[in-house]
Design a protein around this motif. Structure first.
Motif, short mmCIF file in Angstrom:
data_model
loop_
_atom_site.label_atom_id
_atom_site.label_comp_id
_atom_site.label_asym_id
_atom_site.label_seq_id
_atom_site.Cartn_x
_atom_site.Cartn_y
_atom_site.Cartn_z
N ASN A 496 0.88 -1.24 0.12
CA ASN A 496 0.02 -0.17 -0.08
C ASN A 496 1.11 1.39 -0.08
N GLY A 497 0.39 2.21 -0.62
CA GLY A 497 0.94 3.53 -0.68
C GLY A 497 0.83 4.17 -2.14
N LYS A 498 1.69 5.19 -2.28
CA LYS A 498 1.39 6.23 -3.44
C LYS A 498 2.39 5.56 -4.61
N TYR A 499 1.98 5.42 -5.90
CA TYR A 499 2.63 4.49 -7.08
C TYR A 499 2.50 5.89 -8.18
N ASN A 500 3.87 5.81 -8.96
CA ASN A 500 3.88 6.52 -10.23
C ASN A 500 3.48 5.37 -11.15
N VAL A 501 2.55 5.82 -12.05
CA VAL A 501 2.03 4.90 -13.02
C VAL A 501 2.59 5.56 -14.61
N GLN A 529 -7.51 3.38 -10.83
CA GLN A 529 -8.15 3.45 -9.51
C GLN A 529 -9.59 4.02 -9.48
N GLY A 530 -10.30 3.83 -10.80
CA GLY A 530 -11.42 4.42 -10.92
C GLY A 530 -11.63 5.83 -11.24
N GLU A 531 -10.67 6.38 -11.31
CA GLU A 531 -10.61 7.90 -11.50
C GLU A 531 -10.21 7.99 -13.07
N ARG A 532 -10.94 8.81 -13.77
CA ARG A 532 -10.69 9.28 -15.38
C ARG A 532 -9.52 10.03 -15.33
N VAL A 533 -8.47 9.65 -15.99
CA VAL A 533 -7.26 10.38 -15.83
C VAL A 533 -6.96 10.89 -17.40
N LEU A 534 -7.66 10.44 -18.45
CA LEU A 534 -7.67 10.70 -19.91
C LEU A 534 -8.99 10.56 -20.52
N GLN A 535 -9.57 11.77 -21.35
CA GLN A 535 -10.57 11.62 -21.86
C GLN A 535 -10.66 12.09 -23.24
N ASP A 536 -11.14 11.14 -24.31
CA ASP A 536 -11.10 11.32 -25.50
C ASP A 536 -9.41 11.42 -25.92
N PHE A 537 -8.81 10.54 -25.38
CA PHE A 537 -7.43 10.48 -25.80
C PHE A 537 -7.00 9.93 -27.17
N ASN A 538 -6.23 10.65 -27.76
CA ASN A 538 -5.63 10.28 -29.06
C ASN A 538 -4.23 10.29 -29.12
N ILE A 539 -3.72 8.93 -29.36
CA ILE A 539 -2.31 8.73 -29.26
C ILE A 539 -1.71 9.50 -30.48
N GLN A 540 -2.21 9.48 -31.64
CA GLN A 540 -1.69 10.12 -32.73
C GLN A 540 -1.27 11.55 -32.42
N ASP A 541 -2.29 12.26 -32.02
CA ASP A 541 -2.33 13.75 -31.83
C ASP A 541 -1.30 14.12 -30.94
N GLU A 542 -1.10 13.29 -29.64
CA GLU A 542 -0.06 13.67 -28.70
C GLU A 542 1.29 13.29 -29.03
N ALA A 543 1.31 12.14 -29.78
CA ALA A 543 2.57 11.92 -30.21
C ALA A 543 3.12 12.31 -31.21
N LYS A 553 2.52 9.96 -17.84
CA LYS A 553 2.54 9.80 -16.11
C LYS A 553 1.48 9.94 -15.26
N PHE A 554 1.35 9.21 -14.33
CA PHE A 554 0.15 9.61 -13.50
C PHE A 554 0.58 9.00 -11.92
N GLU A 555 -0.12 9.58 -10.90
CA GLU A 555 0.10 9.09 -9.85
C GLU A 555 -1.24 8.54 -9.39
N ALA A 589 2.27 -0.79 -23.12
CA ALA A 589 3.32 -1.32 -21.90
C ALA A 589 2.51 -0.53 -20.61
N ILE A 590 2.76 -0.96 -19.68
CA ILE A 590 2.25 -0.51 -18.14
C ILE A 590 3.36 -0.61 -17.20
N HIS A 591 4.09 0.36 -16.78
CA HIS A 591 5.11 0.33 -15.62
C HIS A 591 4.46 1.01 -14.28
N ALA A 592 4.20 0.22 -13.25
CA ALA A 592 3.86 1.16 -12.01
C ALA A 592 4.90 0.75 -10.84
#
Length: 662
Positions: A496-501, A529-543, A553-555, A589-592
């Motif tokens: 348990n604790g705070k994680y970087n994702v 963890q049930g909280e929306r961190v990205l909405q209407d995310f477009n990989i091509q646009d951001e990359a 990156k998120f916490e 990939a996912i790294h937490a």
């Protein structure tokens, strides 16, 4: 006799001369030459001969580009033109509107830009107009309302702005309307209520607002209605109950007011029914099992209550059943796997019971995650624990070794990164409703949904042989997990604790080119963890394009040893570029990993720890003093005795660690 033969030959020659004198209208010939030059088609169209020559290569029914003509007397007019998927560029030139006898115009799947000129309204004989999958922009011209003979109209997958013009209501003969992903906004004009001949409406992935129009329920000829990924509000109108000819109904992603399923009672012609994420409440209608043609039923991500109807054991034609993420309860019908069923999802409901009697027939295409269904007869102990803890929110593997990180190569095999991170294998085959738990029980993946129109069968891993730029870990991005609906990853046994994702993305399924194949848009949401961190995310646009690495990156906090990362399709983005079934979430990939020095969530504070530490120190000091005094006394009494001292070479704690490790 000879005179008669000569006479016949004379008339035959006259007829041949007459036929040879049937020529295309000169103004249309000039316009065609301009179009061929502007769109770089001269290598395909050789207008050294008359464009309406019957045996020309471009006149064949399967030709592309194609021109077909209609001749009256000695003059011919162009009536059909197809320039389909040839990547023609530029704007729509005014010369096109010289061809006023056009009945069928297909300019779909190109890279046309700019507005649809107002002169389109001059082509009053038009019956079939396709401008879909292009780069057209500006407003949808009201002059389209002049084309009152239209039977089919398509301007889907473009970049229009503003609302639909009210003049579309003049198209009372229109049977097919394809406007999905076109960019239009606002409410449906009330004038469209006059379009009662409509049989097909595709209008998903637009910024429509307001309530679902009641007048759609008066289009009793409708067989196919799609309204997903908009900003429309519920409830679903009760007038929809009159749409008894519907075979394909896809509504979803509605806001504000709730809806019930009562409008479905008479829609017995349905083959595909998707009401995913539509704020549905109440109980599931048992009569759905009586619909003779129903093959696909998706009622997931709603607020439905009550039991799964026992009548669902009587489905004759059903192939896909998605009931996950509702408030259903009660016992799972034991014979829920009907003869034609190939996928079953009842995940995240308060249902219980045993696995269906013939569960083996579905193999990996079942998802019971987050339920109380008894899985002891099917899965090993680790999977059973996962099913249990996802339902009850208990601490998973409470007696097991805990982890401070987890890393997954989504869709790919084990890989060690340049920085030494071990990304674990996630290349296993998933079905249309699946739960997979890794062999060591460290992570799990849950997938639901099917690409309905994809011709090559279910595909849930995307891959490429191309190099991925903007990264030193190109191999990590060459595979990705994809889903048509919902993709969840879980890390288990975490401290348990705070994680970087860190979430790793690269768009490897949609092209980055100037072709029509590069016009696709993938949009999805991400929850941690049930909280929306990205909405209407477009990989091509951001990359900045395809096949380019992107790390977001998120916490997040872990309080019960579990982390959930959820990728969710909310009905937005194009559906069919560069091929049918190209949409939904994609992750590489996912790294937490736990933040160094972070406190356990719910554990004592640092000040509490310091007080406890001081107290422990005092106690240890007292014990130490007593031990020293006792040792001195013991040595004094035994100073004349000789022998060997036994030294322990392994830590009792380390032995204990091995006993509890799984």
């Amino acid at each position: 006799m000879a005179v008669l033969i000569l006479f016949c030959c004379f008339f035959a020659s006259l007829h041949q001369i007459s036929a040879q004198q049937q020529l295309t209208d000169p103004a249309e010939v000039a316009a065609l030459n301009k179009l061929a030059e502007y769109w770089n088609l001269k290598y395909r169209w050789n207008f050294n001969v008359d464009p309406c020559t019957p045996n020309a290569s471009w006149a064949a029914s399967d030709a592309n580009p194609r021109i077909e003509c209609d001749c009256v007397g000695s003059t011919c007019h162009v009536t059909h033109m197809k320039i389909y998927a040839l990547d023609i560029m530029g704007e729509i030139p005014k010369e096109l509107f010289v061809l006023k006898e056009l009945i069928d115009l297909n300019l779909g799947q190109n890279v046309l830009s700019g507005p649809i000129p107002a002169e389109i309204g001059q082509l009053s004989k038009m019956q079939y107009l396709s401008l879909g999958i292009n780069n057209l922009s500006s407003f949808v011209p009201p002059e389209l309302g002049n084309l009152t003979n239209l039977i089919s109209l398509s301007f889907s997958s473009n970049k229009f702005i503003g609302g639909l013009p009210k003049e579309l209501g003049n198209l009372t003969s229109l049977e097919q309307l394809y406007i999905d992903s076109s960019g239009v906004t606002g409410e449906f004009p009330q004038e469209m209520a006059k379009m009662k001949s409509l049989k097909i409406i595709w209008a998903s992935d637009n910024h429509f607002t307001g309530k679902i129009p009641e007048f759609l329920g008066s289009f009793t000829s409708l067989t196919d209605l799609r309204l997903q990924g908009t900003l429309l509000e519920g409830p679903i109108p009760s007038t929809f109950g009159a749409l008894t000819k519907l075979e394909n109904l896809r509504l979803g992603d509605l806001t504000k007011e709730d809806s019930s399923l009562s409008f479905l009672e008479n829609l017995t012609s349905l083959s595909i029914l998707s009401l995913r994420n539509s704020r549905l409440t109440g109980q599931i209608l048992g009569m759905l099992a009586e619909f003779p043609n129903l093959k696909y039923l998706d009622l997931s991500f709603n607020k439905l209550t009550g039991q799964i109807p026992i009548s669902f054991q009587d489905f004759k034609s059903l192939e896909m059943l998605y009931l996950g993420n509702n408030n259903l309860n009660g016992e799972l019908p034991p014979n829920i796997i009907t003869p034609n069923l190939v996928a079953l999802d009842v995940s995240f409901n308060s249902i219980y019971g045993s696995f269906p009697l013939n569960h083996a027939r579905l193999g990996s295409s079942m998802n019971f995650a987050g339920t109380s269904i008894d899985a002891n007869s099917l899965y090993d102990k680790k999977v059973v624990e996962v099913l249990h803890c996802l339902q009850n929110g208990t601490i998973c593997y409470a007696n097991a070794r805990t982890y401070s990180s987890f890393s997954i190569n989504c869709g790919g095999e084990d890989q060690i990164s340049a920085t030494g991170i071990h990304f674990y294998n996630d290349s296993q085959k998933l079905g249309s409703a699946s739960l997979y738990v890794s062999p060591e029980g460290h992570f799990a993946v849950s997938n639901t949904g099917v690409f309905i129109s994809y011709r090559n069968g279910p595909q849930y891993i995307a891959s490429t042989d191309s190099q991925i730029t903007r990264t030193l870990e190109s191999e990590l991005y060459k595979t990705a997990r994809i889903s048509p609906s919902s993709l969840r990853y879980y890390g288990f046994g975490l401290q348990n604790g705070k994680y970087n994702v860190e979430l790793h993305f690269a768009e490897i399924a949609m092209e980055d080119s100037i072709s029509w194949k590069g016009l696709g848009r993938r949009l999805f949401d991400v929850y941690i963890q049930g909280e929306r961190v990205l909405q209407d995310f477009n990989i091509q646009d951001e990359a900045g394009g395809s096949k380019r690495a992107l790390v977001k990156k998120f916490e997040a906090n872990v309080s019960n040893s579990i982390m959930e990362v959820h990728f969710f399709w909310a009905g937005k983005g194009t559906c069919c570029i560069p091929y049918q079934g190209t949409y939904g979430p994609l992750v590489s990939a996912i790294h937490a990993y736990k933040v160094s020095g972070s406190d356990d969530v719910g554990s004592p504070s640092k000040s509490d720890k310091k007080r406890v530490g001081r107290l422990v120190g005092v106690i240890i000091g007292c014990i130490g003093a007593v031990f020293i005094v006792s040792s001195i006394v013991y040595l004094w009494r035994t100073k004349e005795k000789t022998g060997h001292v036994l030294v322990y070479t392994d830590s009792p704690r380390r032995k204990l660690d091995r006993l509890v490790r799984i």
